[in-house]
Design an enzyme around this catalytic site. Sequence first.
Site, PDB file in Angstrom:
ATOM      1  N   CYS A 166       0.820  -1.210   0.000  1.00  0.00           N
ATOM      2  CA  CYS A 166       0.000   0.000   0.000  1.00  0.00           C
ATOM      3  C   CYS A 166       0.858   1.265   0.000  1.00  0.00           C
ATOM      4  O   CYS A 166       1.691   1.446   0.894  1.00  0.00           O
ATOM      5  CB  CYS A 166      -0.911  -0.026   1.230  1.00  0.00           C
ATOM      6  SG  CYS A 166      -1.812   1.504   1.516  1.00  0.00           S
ATOM      7  N   TYR A 196      -5.223   6.464  -9.098  1.00  0.00           N
ATOM      8  CA  TYR A 196      -6.425   5.692  -8.782  1.00  0.00           C
ATOM      9  C   TYR A 196      -7.626   6.214  -9.572  1.00  0.00           C
ATOM     10  O   TYR A 196      -8.491   5.438  -9.984  1.00  0.00           O
ATOM     11  CB  TYR A 196      -6.719   5.764  -7.279  1.00  0.00           C
ATOM     12  CG  TYR A 196      -5.804   4.910  -6.453  1.00  0.00           C
ATOM     13  CD1 TYR A 196      -6.155   3.605  -6.113  1.00  0.00           C
ATOM     14  CD2 TYR A 196      -4.574   5.388  -6.006  1.00  0.00           C
ATOM     15  CE1 TYR A 196      -5.315   2.807  -5.357  1.00  0.00           C
ATOM     16  CE2 TYR A 196      -3.722   4.603  -5.260  1.00  0.00           C
ATOM     17  CZ  TYR A 196      -4.097   3.304  -4.930  1.00  0.00           C
ATOM     18  OH  TYR A 196      -3.252   2.513  -4.187  1.00  0.00           O
TER      19      TYR A 196
END
Length: 336
Positions: A45, A176
């Site tokens: 992450c 994203y």
Amino acid sequence: MAQGTYVEKTYERDTTYIEDRITVDGADGWPVEAGRYRLVVARACPWANRAIIVRRLLGLEQALSMGVCGPTHDADSWTFDLDPGGVDPVLRIPRIKDAYLKRFPDYPRGITVPAIVDVPSGEVVTNDFAQITLDLSTQWTAHHREGAPDLYPEALRDEMDEVMHRVYTEVNNGVYRCGFAGEQEAYDAAYDRLFVALDWLSERLESRRYLMGESITEADVRLFTTLARFDPVYHGHFKCNRSKLSEMPVLWAYARDLFQTPGFGDTIDFVHIKSHYYEVHRDVNPTGVVPKGPDLSGWLTSHGREALGGKPFGDGTPPGPVASGEEIPAAHGVNP
């Protein structure tokens, strides 16, 4: 395991986090205290990677322990599948969701990392990733190593906050916005915004070694975690494919400079990164097949950024070796 869904017509990140802070004065009920809290991360992450880097640069390993989740998760939660028995050895739980529910039995939002957990109670304290790293710099100073850099210098904060905001909205979150766009128009707009920002960053970094000048700051940490993932996952998986990072000369040299600096590249697990994105985002990559490429050996090549001068750690010093047990396996990093 049942996977979540990520694609939306126009992707909007949920930015509602647990805003409690761990501070010197303990105003929120959580005073800074060595050994009391555990930082829970996943090396895959980028948001958690920030906290891993800052903790290492500041030398907080002894004051703030770290639990590491595996690279994949189901729709429910990140899990401690890397640990014996699939249970975190300190918190004694199999998934970070358990710490969220211990404090908030009906917690309605996403179960995210990084998160800091109060070990005695087993309750999550905060998952506000942007504030966590700033507080590690400003509130945990009594536990910083000798020679720790000043990652959030007071004299630069106003400008830094503006730079970091643009990096977050256009780059960190911009990739994203491209990858999870469910309609062409939304994707096209996101793609354009992303590369406008990357061009701006290239121009800014052409004549200065780091984002804020001569030394590394929190701003560099925040940009680096996206750049490190760009060619392995964002270029292909998220369709951010105008050009690879390795085809953007200034940003590629800047990223290599940081990667080769203690505290940055030694936190990057490329196997975890690729496994997470390609296996978890099944509505983007339905087969779950993880690509073998790209060739990562270029990360260790000469970058030439020393010619711009500067001192990476300012008046401080580099961190020492990676703490025992926290090393990246050789096969997961970059092999010369």
